[in-house]
Design a protein around this motif. Sequence first.
Motif, PDB file in Angstrom:
ATOM      1  N   TRP A 175       0.834  -1.204   0.000  1.00 30.73           N
ATOM      2  CA  TRP A 175       0.000   0.000   0.000  1.00 30.73           C
ATOM      3  C   TRP A 175       0.867   1.252   0.000  1.00 30.73           C
ATOM      4  CZ3 TRP A 175      -5.482   0.248   0.537  1.00 30.73           C
ATOM      5  CH2 TRP A 175      -6.120  -0.974   0.735  1.00 30.73           C
ATOM      6  N   SER A 176       0.441   2.246  -0.740  1.00 35.77           N
ATOM      7  CA  SER A 176       1.005   3.579  -0.572  1.00 35.77           C
ATOM      8  C   SER A 176       0.693   4.058   0.841  1.00 35.77           C
ATOM      9  CB  SER A 176       0.398   4.538  -1.600  1.00 35.77           C
ATOM     10  OG  SER A 176       0.588   5.882  -1.197  1.00 35.77           O
ATOM     11  N   PRO A 177       1.635   4.734   1.516  1.00 37.06           N
ATOM     12  CA  PRO A 177       1.385   5.182   2.890  1.00 37.06           C
ATOM     13  C   PRO A 177       0.197   6.121   3.037  1.00 37.06           C
ATOM     14  CG  PRO A 177       3.725   5.241   2.423  1.00 37.06           C
ATOM     15  CD  PRO A 177       3.031   4.961   1.117  1.00 37.06           C
ATOM     16  N   THR A 211       9.129  -8.127  -7.496  1.00 33.88           N
ATOM     17  CA  THR A 211       9.000  -7.171  -6.406  1.00 33.88           C
ATOM     18  C   THR A 211       7.824  -6.253  -6.682  1.00 33.88           C
ATOM     19  OG1 THR A 211      10.092  -5.377  -5.188  1.00 33.88           O
ATOM     20  CG2 THR A 211      10.619  -5.590  -7.518  1.00 33.88           C
ATOM     21  N   ALA A 212       7.193  -5.754  -5.616  1.00 35.79           N
ATOM     22  CA  ALA A 212       6.171  -4.723  -5.754  1.00 35.79           C
ATOM     23  C   ALA A 212       6.751  -3.348  -5.495  1.00 35.79           C
ATOM     24  CB  ALA A 212       5.016  -4.985  -4.778  1.00 35.79           C
ATOM     25  N   GLY A 213       8.044  -3.296  -5.150  1.00 28.69           N
ATOM     26  CA  GLY A 213       8.676  -2.032  -4.821  1.00 28.69           C
ATOM     27  C   GLY A 213       8.358  -1.598  -3.402  1.00 28.69           C
ATOM     28  N   THR A 214       8.942  -0.464  -3.008  1.00 32.73           N
ATOM     29  CA  THR A 214       8.679   0.142  -1.709  1.00 32.73           C
ATOM     30  C   THR A 214       8.313   1.605  -1.908  1.00 32.73           C
ATOM     31  OG1 THR A 214      11.005   0.758  -1.363  1.00 32.73           O
ATOM     32  CG2 THR A 214      10.307  -1.418  -0.562  1.00 32.73           C
ATOM     33  N   TRP A 215       7.510   2.142  -0.990  1.00 35.73           N
ATOM     34  CA  TRP A 215       7.005   3.502  -1.115  1.00 35.73           C
ATOM     35  C   TRP A 215       7.776   4.461  -0.215  1.00 35.73           C
ATOM     36  CZ3 TRP A 215       3.183   4.752  -4.574  1.00 35.73           C
ATOM     37  CH2 TRP A 215       2.455   3.683  -5.121  1.00 35.73           C
ATOM     38  N   VAL A 259      27.950  -3.999  -9.143  1.00 31.16           N
ATOM     39  CA  VAL A 259      27.033  -4.361  -8.068  1.00 31.16           C
ATOM     40  C   VAL A 259      25.644  -4.601  -8.638  1.00 31.16           C
ATOM     41  CG1 VAL A 259      25.852  -3.525  -5.989  1.00 31.16           C
ATOM     42  CG2 VAL A 259      28.299  -3.130  -6.276  1.00 31.16           C
ATOM     43  N   THR A 260      24.983  -5.651  -8.171  1.00 30.64           N
ATOM     44  CA  THR A 260      23.570  -5.877  -8.456  1.00 30.64           C
ATOM     45  C   THR A 260      22.797  -5.586  -7.179  1.00 30.64           C
ATOM     46  OG1 THR A 260      21.977  -7.451  -9.372  1.00 30.64           O
ATOM     47  CG2 THR A 260      23.698  -8.363  -7.953  1.00 30.64           C
ATOM     48  N   TYR A 261      21.737  -4.785  -7.274  1.00 24.03           N
ATOM     49  CA  TYR A 261      21.090  -4.228  -6.092  1.00 24.03           C
ATOM     50  C   TYR A 261      19.823  -4.971  -5.696  1.00 24.03           C
ATOM     51  CZ  TYR A 261      24.182  -0.189  -6.400  1.00 24.03           C
ATOM     52  OH  TYR A 261      25.301   0.628  -6.430  1.00 24.03           O
ATOM     53  N   SER A 262      19.508  -4.886  -4.402  1.00 21.07           N
ATOM     54  CA  SER A 262      18.204  -5.290  -3.885  1.00 21.07           C
ATOM     55  C   SER A 262      17.318  -4.051  -3.802  1.00 21.07           C
ATOM     56  CB  SER A 262      18.349  -5.936  -2.507  1.00 21.07           C
ATOM     57  OG  SER A 262      19.227  -7.039  -2.550  1.00 21.07           O
ATOM     58  N   VAL A 263      16.039  -4.244  -3.450  1.00 23.99           N
ATOM     59  CA  VAL A 263      15.093  -3.129  -3.433  1.00 23.99           C
ATOM     60  C   VAL A 263      15.503  -2.100  -2.382  1.00 23.99           C
ATOM     61  CG1 VAL A 263      12.691  -2.472  -3.124  1.00 23.99           C
ATOM     62  CG2 VAL A 263      13.247  -4.657  -4.184  1.00 23.99           C
ATOM     63  N   PRO A 264      15.640  -0.822  -2.761  1.00 24.68           N
ATOM     64  CA  PRO A 264      16.036   0.205  -1.792  1.00 24.68           C
ATOM     65  C   PRO A 264      14.848   0.684  -0.954  1.00 24.68           C
ATOM     66  CG  PRO A 264      15.858   1.161  -3.981  1.00 24.68           C
ATOM     67  CD  PRO A 264      15.571  -0.304  -4.132  1.00 24.68           C
ATOM     68  N   LEU A 265      15.174   1.207   0.233  1.00 26.89           N
ATOM     69  CA  LEU A 265      14.193   1.821   1.122  1.00 26.89           C
ATOM     70  C   LEU A 265      14.633   3.239   1.430  1.00 26.89           C
ATOM     71  CD1 LEU A 265      13.677  -1.077   3.707  1.00 26.89           C
ATOM     72  CD2 LEU A 265      12.009  -0.302   2.036  1.00 26.89           C
ATOM     73  N   LEU A 266      13.790   4.204   1.111  1.00 25.29           N
ATOM     74  CA  LEU A 266      14.116   5.602   1.381  1.00 25.29           C
ATOM     75  C   LEU A 266      13.931   5.887   2.872  1.00 25.29           C
ATOM     76  CD1 LEU A 266      14.975   8.181  -0.096  1.00 25.29           C
ATOM     77  CD2 LEU A 266      12.557   8.737  -0.399  1.00 25.29           C
ATOM     78  N   SER A 267      14.865   6.589   3.474  1.00 21.95           N
ATOM     79  CA  SER A 267      14.781   6.910   4.898  1.00 21.95           C
ATOM     80  C   SER A 267      13.576   7.804   5.161  1.00 21.95           C
ATOM     81  CB  SER A 267      16.058   7.610   5.364  1.00 21.95           C
ATOM     82  OG  SER A 267      16.262   8.818   4.635  1.00 21.95           O
ATOM     83  N   PRO A 268      13.056   7.819   6.389  1.00 19.58           N
ATOM     84  CA  PRO A 268      11.883   8.654   6.697  1.00 19.58           C
ATOM     85  C   PRO A 268      12.081  10.128   6.381  1.00 19.58           C
ATOM     86  CG  PRO A 268      12.203   7.040   8.435  1.00 19.58           C
ATOM     87  CD  PRO A 268      13.384   6.919   7.520  1.00 19.58           C
ATOM     88  N   TYR A 312      15.432  -6.165   5.370  1.00 21.48           N
ATOM     89  CA  TYR A 312      15.863  -4.976   6.101  1.00 21.48           C
ATOM     90  C   TYR A 312      14.766  -3.906   6.081  1.00 21.48           C
ATOM     91  CZ  TYR A 312      17.327  -4.252   1.227  1.00 21.48           C
ATOM     92  OH  TYR A 312      17.367  -4.198  -0.143  1.00 21.48           O
ATOM     93  N   SER A 313      14.756  -3.100   7.139  1.00 19.82           N
ATOM     94  CA  SER A 313      13.770  -2.002   7.208  1.00 19.82           C
ATOM     95  C   SER A 313      14.218  -0.955   8.223  1.00 19.82           C
ATOM     96  CB  SER A 313      12.383  -2.535   7.586  1.00 19.82           C
ATOM     97  OG  SER A 313      12.384  -3.108   8.876  1.00 19.82           O
ATOM     98  N   TRP A 314      13.777   0.289   7.973  1.00 19.55           N
ATOM     99  CA  TRP A 314      13.989   1.398   8.899  1.00 19.55           C
ATOM    100  C   TRP A 314      12.963   1.346  10.033  1.00 19.55           C
ATOM    101  CZ3 TRP A 314      17.985   4.733   8.138  1.00 19.55           C
ATOM    102  CH2 TRP A 314      18.477   4.926   6.849  1.00 19.55           C
ATOM    103  N   ASP A 315      13.323   1.932  11.180  1.00 22.82           N
ATOM    104  CA  ASP A 315      12.285   2.261  12.152  1.00 22.82           C
ATOM    105  C   ASP A 315      11.690   3.609  11.771  1.00 22.82           C
ATOM    106  OD1 ASP A 315      14.141   4.178  12.982  1.00 22.82           O
ATOM    107  OD2 ASP A 315      13.937   3.697  15.109  1.00 22.82           O
ATOM    108  N   SER A 316      10.669   4.054  12.487  1.00 25.39           N
ATOM    109  CA  SER A 316       9.944   5.270  12.096  1.00 25.39           C
ATOM    110  C   SER A 316      10.782   6.531  12.237  1.00 25.39           C
ATOM    111  CB  SER A 316       8.667   5.407  12.929  1.00 25.39           C
ATOM    112  OG  SER A 316       8.978   5.491  14.312  1.00 25.39           O
ATOM    113  N   THR A 317      11.857   6.493  13.025  1.00 24.51           N
ATOM    114  CA  THR A 317      12.694   7.674  13.217  1.00 24.51           C
ATOM    115  C   THR A 317      13.844   7.748  12.223  1.00 24.51           C
ATOM    116  OG1 THR A 317      14.226   6.594  14.776  1.00 24.51           O
ATOM    117  CG2 THR A 317      12.185   7.523  15.678  1.00 24.51           C
TER     118      THR A 317
END
Length: 361
Positions: A175-177, A211-215, A259-268, A312-317
Amino acid sequence: MSRSSFLSKFLPWIILLVLGAALLGGILSSSLAPSTPAQERTPALAYLSMAGEGKSLWRVNLDGSGSQQLSQAGASVVNYAPSLDGNWLAYAVARGETSSELWVGDRDGSNPRLLVDCGMERCEAPAWSPDGEKLAYSRLSARDAFARIWLVDVRSGETAPLMADAAIYGTLAAWSPVGERISFYDPAWSPIRIFALTTGQLTPVFSRYPTAGTWSVDGKYLLYVGLDAALLPQRVTAYQLDLTSMQVTPLFMQGAQDVTYSVPLLSPDGQNYLVGGRFLGGSHAVHLWLLNAEGNQQQVVSSDFLTTRGAYSWDSTGERVVFQELMLGSSQAQPEIVLWERSTGQAMVIIQKAAQPRWLP
């Protein structure tokens, strides 16, 4: 019949109906009320325990203490998802070899209830809407070659396909946030598809990677990876899609070219990307880095050639990262969950024989 005689005859029944409605409303409300208010609790992690037979859903404090099983004893959990506020957990439970069903429960494991009885079908990969009212999930029936995306109302249990077109397959819904879009991977044709809930518009995104990607946290960008067949050896490249302009921007172009990459996660805060990368022609180890959009390294999260990393994932901060790691080269190796502090650069193993960590805010 006079008004007084009407009231004297039917008032007891009216009172019972009102009390019954109030009681039912209380039951429904309490079943969806968090067991502990958010302001009175500390963040924790949910994970799948690999100890024993099958996988079970557990939680643990960030210092590694207080492990607690959340799924029912004997249930084999396929995958799961916490709600955005951390109040609820949805999880898929296997029923034999070919089917699974969806359950929901409180963050402490209390009040478990069967949400979707899928019969002989396979219902997995739940994803919460931002408001916690709905779940998207993948559903595979024996008559279909691939799964489709379905929605279920968490309160009523009413469920239906996301789209009426039975030729649109999908899995790994995200889901989009802001709740206006759902992205998912189409295993039949290999693109990512973005479905706009308000307009019904379906937009394909060329990927050729499951992958469905990350938002991004504001829902303005979708980050994903795609197989780049034009380069030899073939590699996976990261991209960022602007949902306003529909412009696609390749990421990390000034970084290492092997380098071959995995799906990136943008920081909060939208400043850095948490991303996994594997060097071509060498070890199978996936390393974790913080990079800027150009690919310049900002910080190493975890990197050695004897261990691989994922989930892997960020926390909310944006100050902590959780991930799973696995030692390479041993058939006896078991995954473990690691917590990394951005301010100190220090990492700590939280729990062993565990995988798929998720934040419980």
